[in-house]
Structures are given as C-alpha cells and as structure tokens.
Write an enzyme that holds these catalytic residues in place. Structure first.
Site, PDB file in Angstrom:
ATOM      1  N   LYS A 165       9.167   0.323  -6.549  1.00  0.00           N
ATOM      2  CA  LYS A 165       9.342  -1.135  -6.519  1.00  0.00           C
ATOM      3  C   LYS A 165      10.774  -1.514  -6.148  1.00  0.00           C
ATOM      4  O   LYS A 165      10.992  -2.506  -5.471  1.00  0.00           O
ATOM      5  CB  LYS A 165       8.933  -1.775  -7.844  1.00  0.00           C
ATOM      6  CG  LYS A 165       7.433  -1.633  -8.092  1.00  0.00           C
ATOM      7  CD  LYS A 165       6.832  -2.788  -8.859  1.00  0.00           C
ATOM      8  CE  LYS A 165       5.311  -2.678  -8.807  1.00  0.00           C
ATOM      9  NZ  LYS A 165       4.611  -3.559  -9.713  1.00  0.00           N
TER      10      LYS A 165
ATOM     11  N   LYS B 299      -4.616   3.106  -1.220  1.00  0.00           N
ATOM     12  CA  LYS B 299      -5.486   2.453  -2.214  1.00  0.00           C
ATOM     13  C   LYS B 299      -5.650   0.968  -1.875  1.00  0.00           C
ATOM     14  O   LYS B 299      -4.770   0.369  -1.266  1.00  0.00           O
ATOM     15  CB  LYS B 299      -4.964   2.672  -3.638  1.00  0.00           C
ATOM     16  CG  LYS B 299      -3.868   1.739  -4.078  1.00  0.00           C
ATOM     17  CD  LYS B 299      -3.706   1.740  -5.600  1.00  0.00           C
ATOM     18  CE  LYS B 299      -2.793   0.610  -5.997  1.00  0.00           C
ATOM     19  NZ  LYS B 299      -2.770   0.263  -7.380  1.00  0.00           N
TER      20      LYS B 299
ATOM     21  N   LYS C  46      -3.812  -5.537  -3.958  1.00  0.00           N
ATOM     22  CA  LYS C  46      -3.739  -6.973  -3.722  1.00  0.00           C
ATOM     23  C   LYS C  46      -2.514  -7.357  -2.898  1.00  0.00           C
ATOM     24  O   LYS C  46      -2.456  -8.438  -2.344  1.00  0.00           O
ATOM     25  CB  LYS C  46      -3.827  -7.781  -5.020  1.00  0.00           C
ATOM     26  CG  LYS C  46      -3.114  -7.249  -6.231  1.00  0.00           C
ATOM     27  CD  LYS C  46      -3.443  -8.145  -7.419  1.00  0.00           C
ATOM     28  CE  LYS C  46      -3.399  -7.479  -8.767  1.00  0.00           C
ATOM     29  NZ  LYS C  46      -2.099  -7.119  -9.301  1.00  0.00           N
TER      30      LYS C  46
HETATM   31  P1  ATP Z   1      -0.243  -4.484  -6.555  1.00  0.00           P
HETATM   32  O1  ATP Z   1      -0.884  -4.449  -5.186  1.00  0.00           O
HETATM   33  O2  ATP Z   1       0.433  -5.792  -6.861  1.00  0.00           O
HETATM   34  O3  ATP Z   1       0.540  -3.262  -6.876  1.00  0.00           O
HETATM   35  P2  ATP Z   1      -2.699  -3.603  -7.717  1.00  0.00           P
HETATM   36  O4  ATP Z   1      -3.847  -4.192  -6.940  1.00  0.00           O
HETATM   37  O5  ATP Z   1      -2.337  -2.199  -7.429  1.00  0.00           O
HETATM   38  O6  ATP Z   1      -1.433  -4.519  -7.577  1.00  0.00           O
HETATM   39  P3  ATP Z   1      -2.304  -3.611 -10.613  1.00  0.00           P
HETATM   40  O7  ATP Z   1      -1.981  -4.953 -11.180  1.00  0.00           O
HETATM   41  O8  ATP Z   1      -1.221  -2.609 -10.490  1.00  0.00           O
HETATM   42  O9  ATP Z   1      -3.097  -3.787  -9.231  1.00  0.00           O
HETATM   43  O10 ATP Z   1      -3.446  -2.963 -11.476  1.00  0.00           O
HETATM   44  C1  ATP Z   1      -4.355  -3.627 -12.318  1.00  0.00           C
HETATM   45  C2  ATP Z   1      -5.422  -2.633 -12.736  1.00  0.00           C
HETATM   46  O11 ATP Z   1      -6.308  -2.349 -11.645  1.00  0.00           O
HETATM   47  C3  ATP Z   1      -4.871  -1.282 -13.168  1.00  0.00           C
HETATM   48  O12 ATP Z   1      -5.611  -0.827 -14.282  1.00  0.00           O
HETATM   49  C4  ATP Z   1      -5.085  -0.389 -11.961  1.00  0.00           C
HETATM   50  O13 ATP Z   1      -5.206   0.963 -12.307  1.00  0.00           O
HETATM   51  C5  ATP Z   1      -6.387  -0.955 -11.388  1.00  0.00           C
HETATM   52  N1  ATP Z   1      -6.457  -0.776  -9.931  1.00  0.00           N
HETATM   53  C6  ATP Z   1      -5.651  -1.339  -9.012  1.00  0.00           C
HETATM   54  N2  ATP Z   1      -5.994  -0.989  -7.765  1.00  0.00           N
HETATM   55  C7  ATP Z   1      -7.070  -0.169  -7.882  1.00  0.00           C
HETATM   56  C8  ATP Z   1      -7.901   0.540  -6.943  1.00  0.00           C
HETATM   57  N3  ATP Z   1      -7.697   0.467  -5.638  1.00  0.00           N
HETATM   58  N4  ATP Z   1      -8.915   1.290  -7.418  1.00  0.00           N
HETATM   59  C9  ATP Z   1      -9.146   1.366  -8.745  1.00  0.00           C
HETATM   60  N5  ATP Z   1      -8.402   0.729  -9.676  1.00  0.00           N
HETATM   61  C10 ATP Z   1      -7.379  -0.028  -9.275  1.00  0.00           C
END
Ligand code: ATP
Ligand code: LTN
Length: 333
Positions: free
Chosen positions: A115, A197, A200
């Site tokens: 980050k 992965k 968002k």
């Molecule tokens: P950012 O893109 O802002 O890093 P993110 O989409 O990765 O956000 P987080 O807020 O870090 O999401 O995660 C929220 C929850 O969703 C966590 O428990 C994380 O493990 C799960 N999660 C996020 N992305 C995935 C994915 N692609 N597959 C499965 N679980 C996910």
C-alpha cells in the site's frame, strides 16, 4: 462456566462497492458461519481512513456496506452488525496495543509495503499501525475465530503475537484467536486478467462483477470473460486459469462439484458456459439487490438496528477494555 458458542469476528473496510469476490470469498460464508457461532461483523470505517476519503462518498459507502451485510442474509437481530467507529474502545485499545508492538514486527507487513508503494503521496502512520487496530478489533471481543482471506493472514499472526505478549506479562486477558479459512470461494480471480484476484480497486471495469451490477451488466461481463484458445470446460488452474475461475464461481454459487460442472458442459463451447455462469450469478444477486434497495428506503429500520448493535458491541468491548486498563495500571477513581 463454559461458553455455549464460539465467538467469531470479522469485518470489511467501507471503501468502494463490493465485488463478487468479496461476496463469495467472505460475505456468503459469513452467513453460513452465523448459524454456528456468535458473530460480530463490523463496518471497518476507521481502517478506511488510512486512505484519503471524500467525506460524503465515504458516509454513503459505509451505510451501503451495512445494508449489503443485511441484504446478503446477515440478520442484525441474530448477529452483532455494527460500526467500528461507533465503539470508541477500538481506538483506545489500539493505542495501548501500539505500546506492545515492535516496529520490527510492523516493518515486516507485506500489505503495508504494497500500500505504501501504491500511495506514495500518503504513507501515513495509520497505514503503518493498521494491523494494531485490527488486533484491537479482534481482541476486544475475545474472538475465538476470525475468517479472513489469504491477504489478511499475516495480520492475524501479528494479532496473536501481540495478544500472547500481553498475556505473558499480565495473565490471561485475551483469547488467542485462530484464523478460519473457508473451504469454498477462497479466491475469485479477475474476469479480464485471471492471474490477478478480483478486486474492487481494479482499473479495468470488466474485471470485477459488482454486487450491485444489474442483470445485463453481469451477463455482459461474463460474456467478455477471458478464457483460452481451447474449447473444453475443464478445471485446471495452471493451464486454464480463466475457465477454472469460471468453474469455481459456478461451483460456489450453485454448490455443485467441479466434476459435475465439467460433465454438464462436455461437448459444449465456452459461449454456452459463460452464459450459464452469468445467469446463475445474476439469479444469486437478484434477491440480494431487491432486499438492498428496500433497506435503503427503510432508513429508520437500519438506523435503529445500527444503534442497538453499536450498544451491544460497546458493552462487550468495554468489558475487555476495563480489564486491560486495570492490568496496565491506568488510574481509576
Ligand atoms: P481492495 O481492492 O480495496 O484491496 P478487496 O476487494 O481486495 O479490496 P478487501 O476489503 O481487502 O477487498 O477484503 C474484504 C474481504 O473480501 C476479505 O475477507 C477478503 O479476503 C475478501 N476478498 C476480497 N477479494 C476477494 C477475492 N477476489 N476472492 C475471495 N475473497 C476476496
Ligand atoms: N483488514 C481487513 C478488514 C478488517 C478485519 C478486522 C477483518 C479490519 N479489522 C478484524 C477481520 C478482523 C480487510 O481489509 N479485509
């Protein structure tokens, strides 16, 4: 007296709209877990402040996240669904735990390094001590289990280390939490780049299906999903990451096995398969979106639930905080 049910704690940051990855990897599993455990699910809005937020959009996103928790099937009567920032014990315990955390430990956190590299203009101290606030979240509720994705495992490790250190000095104050890794949905990949992965913050709008995407958008995104030059629907993440990701999504949504899915699409092309995945996802999201839209108009219902749950969370958190204050020797009058 033995506790009846184990305590489970988790939460998400209130930034942006949730993706299908967040839903299948976290939220959907949370709903199942809520049947078995005493669950606390927080809207982690203090954590969101580590990245600069537009106040109006932030406020809206945080409320929307709460409504999504409820719309996904988490009952605010059966679980404690609350706002992290409404329980001041989080910030207080985080400060105390900061004094029991070494900079050497924080320097090893890979998410901080990632980050910090991404937001070079705002490498703030909050981003650095983010794992300590997360430890406070978990320890305040004496959680036994914490469901987290692979990206958060290191944060749970440091939480366990801090708790063990504190207990080593003051006696058994905190329960040492265990990570809970879900069997299904652990990792959903991007539809446009299956090596990454689904996230968002993806800059490609076709990579992630958003929970609030309408049916046509969902179908279109799956139609465009990147596959490979063969035409066989077969699960093989090494050589066929795109198709394997779609099989995984289909399996998570329908509960059917991968072999079963391969059989169903034997001899059929990718076009049929992608359309079928799009359909089941759109069907899965439809009731959630309907409930979400209703909730967003039932303002007082949500506000009352938030207030009630904030109070319950606060009660449990302050019990632990009082103990900690006493142990470290803060003055009582
Ligand atoms: P950012 O893109 O802002 O890093 P993110 O989409 O990765 O956000 P987080 O807020 O870090 O999401 O995660 C929220 C929850 O969703 C966590 O428990 C994380 O493990 C799960 N999660 C996020 N992305 C995935 C994915 N692609 N597959 C499965 N679980 C996910
Ligand atoms: N860091 C987590 C969100 C989070 C959390 C927590 C998860 C904050 N505090 C406590 C579990 C337990 C994330 O970004 N997904």
């Amino acid at each position: 007296m033995e506790k009846e049910k184990k305590i489970l704690y988790s939460g998400m940051q209130a930034t942006n709209t949730l993706t299908l990855g967040n839903y299948l990897g976290a939220l959907k599993n949370w709903v199942h877990l809520s049947e078995e455990y005493d669950c606390y699910y927080g809207v982690m809005d203090l954590h969101s402040l580590t990245v600069r937020q537009d106040p109006a959009a932030f406020r809206k996103n945080a409320k929307s996240l709460y409504a999504l928790y409820v719309a996904a099937g988490l009952s605010p009567e059966e679980n404690i669904l609350y706002f992290q920032s409404h329980v001041s014990a989080h910030a207080e315990l985080a400060w105390i735990l900061n004094c029991f955390t070494y900079m050497g430990e924080l320097n090893r956190m890979t998410q901080f390094k990632d980050k910090a590299a991404k937001h070079t203009d705002n490498v703030n101290a909050g981003l650095y001590t983010y794992p300590v606030l997360m430890a406070a979240d978990i320890l305040l509720y004496q959680a036994d289990l914490v469901p987290v994705g692979a990206d958060q495992k290191q944060h749970l490790e440091i939480c366990r280390d801090i708790a063990a250190r504190f207990n080593g000095i003051y006696g058994d104050v905190f329960t040492i939490p265990e990570p809970y890794i879900a069997k299904t949905g652990a990792k959903i990949q991007s539809l446009s780049d299956p090596e990454k992965k689904m996230s968002k913050s993806d800059e490609n709008p076709n990579g992630a299906v958003l929970l609030l995407d309408d049916r046509d958008t969902v179908l279109r995104k799956f139609k465009r999903a990147v596959t490979d030059s063969e035409s066989e629907v077969r699960f093989d993440p090494e050589t066929k990451p795109g198709v394997s990701n779609l099989i995984n999504i289909y399996s998570c949504v329908t509960g059917r096995s991968k072999e079963d899915i391969e059989k169903e699409f034997e001899g059929k092309g990718y076009g049929d398969f992608k359309a079928a995945v799009g359909e089941v996802v759109a069907d899965e999201l439809a009731p959630l979106q309907k409930r979400y839209n209703e909730l967003m108009t039932e303002k007082t219902y949500l506000e009352e639930r938030i207030r009630e749950n904030d109070q319950k969370a606060s009660y449990a958190a302050n019990k632990t905080l009082r103990k900690v204050r006493k142990k470290v020797g803060l003055t009582e009058v």
